[in-house]
Design a protein around this motif. Structure first.
Motif, short mmCIF file in Angstrom:
data_model
loop_
_atom_site.label_atom_id
_atom_site.label_comp_id
_atom_site.label_asym_id
_atom_site.label_seq_id
_atom_site.Cartn_x
_atom_site.Cartn_y
_atom_site.Cartn_z
N PRO A 179 0.83 -1.22 0.00
CA PRO A 179 0.00 0.00 0.00
C PRO A 179 0.86 1.26 0.00
N ALA A 180 0.36 2.29 -0.68
CA ALA A 180 1.12 3.55 -0.82
C ALA A 180 1.52 4.14 0.52
N ALA A 181 0.64 4.02 1.51
CA ALA A 181 0.93 4.61 2.82
C ALA A 181 2.14 3.98 3.48
N GLN A 182 2.42 2.71 3.16
CA GLN A 182 3.55 2.02 3.78
C GLN A 182 4.84 2.22 3.01
N ARG A 183 4.80 3.00 1.96
CA ARG A 183 6.01 3.31 1.22
C ARG A 183 6.64 4.62 1.72
N LYS A 184 5.96 5.24 2.70
CA LYS A 184 6.43 6.51 3.24
C LYS A 184 6.89 6.33 4.69
N CYS A 185 7.78 7.17 5.10
CA CYS A 185 8.35 7.08 6.45
C CYS A 185 7.29 7.26 7.53
N PRO A 186 7.17 6.31 8.46
CA PRO A 186 6.23 6.48 9.58
C PRO A 186 6.69 7.62 10.50
N LYS A 187 5.74 8.26 11.14
CA LYS A 187 6.07 9.38 12.02
C LYS A 187 6.93 8.96 13.20
N ALA A 188 6.85 7.67 13.57
CA ALA A 188 7.62 7.21 14.73
C ALA A 188 9.11 7.07 14.43
N LEU A 189 9.50 7.16 13.14
CA LEU A 189 10.89 6.94 12.77
C LEU A 189 11.53 8.22 12.25
N GLY A 214 14.68 4.12 7.81
CA GLY A 214 14.15 4.74 9.02
C GLY A 214 14.67 4.06 10.27
N TRP A 215 14.74 4.82 11.36
CA TRP A 215 15.26 4.24 12.60
C TRP A 215 14.74 5.00 13.82
N THR A 216 14.75 4.28 14.93
CA THR A 216 14.52 4.84 16.25
C THR A 216 15.27 3.94 17.21
N GLU A 217 15.18 4.20 18.50
CA GLU A 217 15.97 3.41 19.45
C GLU A 217 15.59 1.93 19.39
N GLY A 218 16.58 1.09 19.03
CA GLY A 218 16.36 -0.35 19.01
C GLY A 218 15.57 -0.87 17.81
N VAL A 247 10.79 -5.00 1.98
CA VAL A 247 10.79 -4.40 3.32
C VAL A 247 11.66 -5.25 4.23
N VAL A 248 12.62 -4.63 4.91
CA VAL A 248 13.47 -5.33 5.87
C VAL A 248 13.50 -4.52 7.16
N ARG A 249 13.30 -5.22 8.26
CA ARG A 249 13.25 -4.53 9.56
C ARG A 249 14.08 -5.29 10.58
N GLN A 250 14.85 -4.57 11.38
CA GLN A 250 15.59 -5.17 12.49
C GLN A 250 15.10 -4.55 13.78
N GLU A 251 14.75 -5.41 14.75
CA GLU A 251 14.30 -4.94 16.06
C GLU A 251 15.14 -5.61 17.13
N ALA A 252 15.63 -4.82 18.05
CA ALA A 252 16.51 -5.32 19.10
C ALA A 252 15.86 -5.07 20.46
N PRO A 253 16.15 -5.93 21.44
CA PRO A 253 15.58 -5.75 22.78
C PRO A 253 16.19 -4.58 23.53
N ALA A 254 17.25 -3.99 22.98
CA ALA A 254 17.92 -2.85 23.62
C ALA A 254 18.43 -1.93 22.51
N PRO A 255 18.81 -0.71 22.85
CA PRO A 255 19.37 0.19 21.82
C PRO A 255 20.52 -0.47 21.08
N PHE A 256 20.72 -0.10 19.83
CA PHE A 256 21.82 -0.66 19.06
C PHE A 256 23.14 -0.31 19.73
N PRO A 257 24.10 -1.22 19.72
CA PRO A 257 25.38 -0.98 20.42
C PRO A 257 26.02 0.33 20.01
N GLY A 258 26.27 1.16 21.00
CA GLY A 258 26.93 2.42 20.74
C GLY A 258 26.14 3.36 19.86
#
Length: 365
Positions: free
Chosen positions: A274-284, A296-300, A320-331
């Motif tokens: 969908p077109a809406a998912q081709r744009k950056c979410p406000k949370a990122l 796009g990125w945010t903490e973790g 679409v590729v997404r990485q989610e970590a249980p803690a902030p990315f190292p450094g």
């Protein structure tokens, strides 16, 4: 992941390597493979066909014009677009003959000639005019000779690399001559379509699947998993599950891989995102705009989206590729994270080798 003729040329130089290969005059002790015997081509066979060409068919046609003994073959997505067919014959001291056919675009050999090749000529034949261009050997590179011919709305091209090009190649005694290249690209059987006879041709040593783009099958969730494990960034994934793709549009498939540290990698092929998912979410926080996707990125959490238009026989799709970590990315170092996501995009093209599909069958339930 747009690969045009410029990418083919760059990879070709990498294939040839930094060291120059000596000609017989440079090194009389250099061993050369015994040339293949001359092949007599029946004039009745020299006609266009209507069957989809395969890389092996193009290799067979090439070997009817170039008297070489290939020791290895390469090709596939690393060299050619989805709407192209081609292969690379390799032998001896880093010598190679690349041959391909595909749609005519702006990246023609005539353009390369204008942009500074060492030499360029038009060679007239009964079939039509062929452009021949070359680069001379310099700074450890052996140079190259290329031939390009347009017919039926396609460009057919061949490139010979590895032997030192010290002058106008028409005046040199080359293992693959300018005449060989011209005859090859003007062979009416060379194209994205060829004759039924050539589709049945068998070339000694040609791989049955994989690197040359043949035996490709539609992408599967399992194949995505298998390909992710082949990437350096995600080789440590220890389990996979099918991704929930209900919000990614019709035809979407994907997997979620879990790593030993508890982080997850989600990879989704979405032909109707969908077109809406081709744009950056406000949370990122995002870069690269919102037309063909974004990083796009945010903490973790970080994700990459890329959308590709339809081209040739390939339909449009998004990855679409997404990485989610249980803690902030190292450094808080995002560079390796985004590099990993970029590499994972390569696993989401619409087709994949049958071998990858088979390997993936046991990875995703």
């Amino acid at each position: 992941m747009t690969r045009r003729w410029t990418a083919l040329l760059a990879v070709a130089f990498l294939l040839a390597g930094c060291g120059s290969s000596a000609t017989e005059a440079d090194d009389g002790a250099s061993e050369k493979p015994t040339p293949a015997p001359s092949v007599s081509i029946d004039p009745a066979d020299l006609k266009p066909g209507n069957q989809p060409a395969t890389p092996e068919a193009l290799a067979a046609i090439a070997l009817q014009h170039a008297r070489v003994v290939p020791e290895e073959f390469d090709g596939g997505d690393d060299y050619f677009e989805q709407d192209e067919v081609g292969t690379v014959l390799m032998w001896g001291d880093d010598r190679s003959l690349e041959v391909k056919a595909g749609a005519v675009d702006d990246d023609l050999l005539s353009t390369w000639c204008r942009e500074g090749m060492s030499g360029c000529v038009e060679v007239k034949t009964e079939a039509g005019t062929t452009t021949v261009g070359w680069d001379l050997a310099s700074d450890g590179t052996p140079g190259q000779v290329m031939a390009s011919y347009q017919a039926g709305g396609e460009e057919r091209r061949a490139a010979y690399l590895g032997e030192k090009i010290t002058a106008d190649p028409r005046k040199l005694d080359l293992e693959v001559s300018v005449g060989d290249l011209v005859a090859l690209v003007t062979d009416p059987r060379l194209g994205t379509k060829t004759t039924a006879k050539m589709t049945k041709a068998q070339v000694s040593g040609f791989p049955s699947e994989g690197a040359n783009g043949d035996n490709e099958v539609a992408l599967t969730a399992g194949a995505i998993a298998a390909e992710l494990l082949e990437t350096k960034a995600y080789a440590d994934i220890d389990s996979f599950a099918k991704a929930d793709v209900s919000t990614y549009g019709k035809g979407a498939i994907g997997v979620v891989g879990t790593r030993p540290d508890g982080s997850t990698i989600t990879a989704i092929h979405a032909p109707n995102l969908p077109a809406a998912q081709r744009k950056c979410p406000k949370a990122l926080t995002c870069s690269k705009g919102d037309t063909d996707g974004y990083d796009g990125w945010t903490e973790g959490s970080a994700e990459t989206v890329r959308c590709h238009p339809a081209e040739g026989d390939q339909r449009a799709f998004c990855a679409v590729v997404r990485q989610e970590a249980p803690a902030p990315f190292p450094g808080d170092d995002l560079d390796p994270v985004l590099t990993g996501l970029e590499g994972a995009l390569e696993t989401l093209w619409p087709t994949v080798s049958a071998e990858s599909a088979r390997r993936g069958e046991s990875l995703v339930g």
